[in-house]
Scaffold this active site. Structure first.
Site: not given
Ligand code: AMP
Ligand code: TRP
Length: 345
Positions: A210, A123, A207
């Site tokens: 968002k 990041k 990955k």
């Molecule tokens: P975040 O969007 O970073 O707040 O992630 C929220 C949840 O979604 C966390 O448990 C992450 O591990 C999961 N997550 C985010 N992106 C992915 C992805 N590409 N594949 C699997 N899990 C994800």
């Protein structure tokens, strides 16, 4: 990192906590890697789910956008089956105990531990000097989110494993330094489902995120059926047909990603999915995948949009969740202050 103790049973009551940032649209990665696994846990655990708006502030957020994203994520979680009467759903900033405990953890965690965090490196990018200090101590706030409730189980996607190991180390060091054995539980990550790491539709080695500048790289929970079909049709592939077994994915990250998504959406393992679609051409498979994605996501999107028509109701649910969360964390924070030698009422 410290190994978990396998011998002594934990004195802590099983409790689930997880969090998700209100930054941009929720993706299929968030859904398959995390959110989808949250509702079923409600059957066996007391669950606390949190929209982590203070984590989002580690990079600049437009205030109106942050407010809107917080409501959207809350609506998505309710649409995915979170029962806000039986369990707790709230946004982090409604319970200041997280930020307070995070300060104490800033004093427990070591620079060396945080320096190893790969999410910070990703990041912060090449300009580390310009990253906020909040981004650096982000994992300490995450540990506080969980431990403010003495939560024992944390469902997340694969990418959060390293942060949970750090949270575990913070708990262990706190317990040791202040000689309070078992004060904080040793957290267990729950990395569930077939698609624990959903990759970008444009690059199978990255990955799905968002924050990727290309909207074509991800499927958003707010996408229409046409958008989903178009993104899958345009997803990067290679010239070969699909393999017939998992070994055939070697060197083919895009094929592996699309088949894994298909398996997860249709509730089967990658092996059984391959027995159905292995050997197909990408064109035919993409049509099947698009149909499965639309069938799966459309009811969620519809329900999410319905909930978003009444934002006041979402705010009410979050406020009520915040009150209930505070009632759980307040006595724990009191014990923390006493343990540390802070004078309080
Ligand atoms: P975040 O969007 O970073 O707040 O992630 C929220 C949840 O979604 C966390 O448990 C992450 O591990 C999961 N997550 C985010 N992106 C992915 C992805 N590409 N594949 C699997 N899990 C994800
Ligand atoms: N760091 C997590 C992510 O980016 C979100 C998060 C914040 C979280 N606090 C948490 C996840 C506590 C689990 C438990 O995905």
């Amino acid at each position: 990192m410290t190994a978990p103790s396998k011998t002594t049973p934990s004195p802590h009551k099983p409790r689930v906590f997880s969090g998700i940032q209100p930054t941009g649209n929720l993706t299929l990665g968030n859904y398959l890697g995390a959110i989808r696994n949250w509702a079923p846990l409600q059957k066996d655990y007391e669950c606390i789910y949190c929209v982590v708006d203070q984590h989002a502030l580690t990079v600049f957020q437009d205030p109106a956008g942050l407010r809107e994203a917080t409501r959207q994520v809350a609506a998505a979680l309710i649409a995915c089956g979170i029962d806000t009467d039986k369990h707790i759903l709230f946004n982090q900033s409604q319970n200041p105990d997280h930020a307070e405990l995070a300060w104490y953890f800033n004093c427990v965690a070591r620079m060396g531990w945080l320096n190893r965090m790969t999410q910070f490196k990703e990041k912060a990018g090449s300009n580390k000097e310009n990253a906020s200090t909040g981004l650096f101590v982000y994992p300490n706030l995450m540990a506080a989110d969980i431990l403010a409730y003495r939560a024992t189980h944390v469902p997340v996607g694969e990418d959060q494993k390293q942060h949970l190991e750090l949270a575990r180390d913070i708990a262990i060091k706190f317990n040791n330094d202040w000689s309070v054995a078992d004060f904080f539980p040793v957290i267990e990550p729950l990395i569930l489902g077939e698609a624990t790491r959903v990759m970008s539709l444009r690059d199978g080695t990255k990955k799905m995120s968002k924050s990727d500048p290309s909207d074509m790289s991800r499927i958003n929970l707010t996408d229409t059926a046409d958008e989903i079909a178009k993104k899958i049709k345009k997803a990067k592939t290679d010239p070969e047909n699909l393999p017939t077994d998992k070994k055939g994915f070697a060197g083919r990250p895009e094929a592996e990603n699309l088949v894994t998504i298909y398996a997860a959406l249709t509730h089967q393992t990658v092996e059984t999915a391959l027995s159905e679609i292995g050997g197909s051409q990408f064109g035919a498979f993409k049509q099947i995948l698009a149909d499965a994605a639309v069938a799966h996501l459309e009811p969620i999107t519809t329900e999410m949009n319905r909930l978003l028509e009444d934002r006041a109701e979402i705010d009410r649910i979050l406020a009520k969740g915040g009150e209930r969360a505070k009632a759980l964390s307040a006595p724990i924070l009191k014990e923390v202050r006493d343990t540390l030698g802070l004078v309080s009422a």
